[in-house]
Each structure stands twice: as C-alpha cells, then as structure tokens.
Design an enzyme around this catalytic site. Structure first.
Site, PDB file in Angstrom:
ATOM      1  N   ASP A 196      -1.237  -0.431   6.642  1.00  9.43           N
ATOM      2  CA  ASP A 196      -0.901   1.003   6.317  1.00  9.43           C
ATOM      3  C   ASP A 196      -1.890   2.204   6.680  1.00  9.43           C
ATOM      4  O   ASP A 196      -3.384   1.985   6.034  1.00  9.43           O
ATOM      5  CB  ASP A 196      -0.437   0.934   4.947  1.00  9.43           C
ATOM      6  CG  ASP A 196       0.418  -0.055   4.804  1.00  9.43           C
ATOM      7  OD1 ASP A 196       1.144  -0.628   5.737  1.00  9.43           O
ATOM      8  OD2 ASP A 196       0.807  -0.465   3.629  1.00  9.43           O
TER       9      ASP A 196
ATOM     10  N   ASP B 141      -6.617  -2.851   9.337  1.00  6.58           N
ATOM     11  CA  ASP B 141      -5.888  -2.655   8.172  1.00  6.58           C
ATOM     12  C   ASP B 141      -4.403  -2.210   8.896  1.00  6.58           C
ATOM     13  O   ASP B 141      -4.346  -1.663   9.893  1.00  6.58           O
ATOM     14  CB  ASP B 141      -6.678  -1.420   7.356  1.00  6.58           C
ATOM     15  CG  ASP B 141      -5.934  -1.035   6.213  1.00  6.58           C
ATOM     16  OD1 ASP B 141      -5.454  -1.971   5.597  1.00  6.58           O
ATOM     17  OD2 ASP B 141      -5.552   0.018   6.018  1.00  6.58           O
TER      18      ASP B 141
HETATM   19 MG   LIG Z   1      -4.906   1.370   4.720  1.00  4.35          MG
END
Ligand SMILES: [Mg+2]
Ligand SMILES: [Zn+2]
Length: 195
Positions: A11, A9
């Site tokens: 962020d 992932d």
């Molecule tokens: Mg995230």
C-alpha cells in the site's frame, strides 16, 4: 549463484494507500507502478511483496480477504503485462487482537523477518537486493535485513519525509516506484549485477 530481488511494500507503493485496505474493490494501482514491475520482470528480477497486515490480528479482515486482494492485485498487474513473484505478509500485532495472531512476532516490519524468510526460501542475495517502501518501518526493516532501501514519496512517503528520523536513512529517495525501479536497474547494470 544467488539472485538479487526487489522487495516492495504494497500500500502506498504499488496501489493507493487507504487505511486498512479490506476489500479488493477499493484497490487502485498507482500511476507507473505496473510499468515499473513489468520492467523488473523483463530483467528477470524477482519482485516480492512484503506487507504488514495487522488488520487480520485486529479482526478487521481475514487471511482469505488478504488473499483476494492479492489475487485482484495480480489480475490488475497481469492486465498490464506485469506480475508479482511472491507475496509475504505479517498477520500479527504485538498487543492487540485475537487468538494466535496476537503475538510479538519476528515478521512485522520494522523487523526484518519477512525479508529474511524470503531470502532463505528464494535463495536471494540480500546485500544486492532492494526494498521500496513509503514508510519509516519499511526503510528500517530494509536496513535490518541488510538490503538497500528506497523511499518513495507516494503513499505516506511525502509527508513522513519532511520529519524523517535520522537513524533510518534510505539509500535513495524516489518520486515513485517507476523512478525507483529505473534507478535499481541502472545501478544493477552499472554494478554488473546479473540475474
Ligand atoms: Mg505502505
Ligand atoms: Zn508477524
């Protein structure tokens, strides 16, 4: 033979979580993230970013801006000798937004579409692969795609882990991406996984 990969992932895992990151100037790498990716690169393990970018559907930013953020992220990582092999993202939202981006797609995490697409395009062994994320939706997408999930306690991870839903247990919990990568590598070596 199929390779195994590490899905990340974006962020809260590689860079600091800011709600709806829309400008590449606000992008800041988390401590240890570049080092972790460099270690995976060094072992020739594909590193693939999978992220939800519903801000596109909501009209908060464009696909061009997402591309700019990814270019900036790649440049920051490159300065530390690390690279992302491929970026996959979902621009959709099921109920909000504009035009063709408003749809109940198969790629918005927790659906496994982004991982399955990467798996078939890059000929990956998903069962031997990992996903590292800071949210329940990441771990659920990992489980649904049949990869092993590692929750990191950066980003939203730390606060979510305190009241985590029993249904979506991660395979491991790591302090951050660096610790997660060390674990993946150690496990891969112990399991004799070659790439
Ligand atoms: Mg995230
Ligand atoms: Zn989608």
């Amino acid at each position: 033979m199929k390779r195994w990969a590490v899905f990340l992932d974006r962020d809260g895992v590689i860079n600091e979580e800011v709600n709806y990151l829309s400008s590449s100037e606000s992008l800041k790498l988390l401590p240890g993230a570049a080092q972790a990716i460099r270690q995976l690169n060094g072992r020739r393990i594909p590193v693939i970013v999978v992220s939800n970018q519903a801000g596109i559907a909501r009209g908060r930013f464009s696909e061009e801006q997402v591309q700019k953020i990814h270019d900036r992220l790649s440049a920051l990582l490159s300065g530390e000798g690390a690279h992302i092999d491929r970026y996959y993202y979902c621009p959709h939202h099921p109920t909000e937004g504009i035009g063709p981006y408003r749809m109940d797609c198969e790629c918005r995490k927790p659906k496994p579409g982004l991982l399955l697409k990467a798996g078939s395009e890059m000929r990956l062994d998903l069962e031997q692969s990992y996903l590292v994320g800071d949210n329940v939706t990441d771990v659920e997408a990992g489980i649904r795609a049949g990869v092993r999930s590692i929750l990191v306690l950066t980003g939203y991870g730390e606060s979510l882990w305190r009241s985590w839903p029993a249904l979506f247990q991660p395979h491991h919990v790591a302090h951050d991406l660096d610790e997660a990568a060390m674990r993946e590598l150690a496990y891969g070596i112990l399991a004799g996984q070659e790439n």
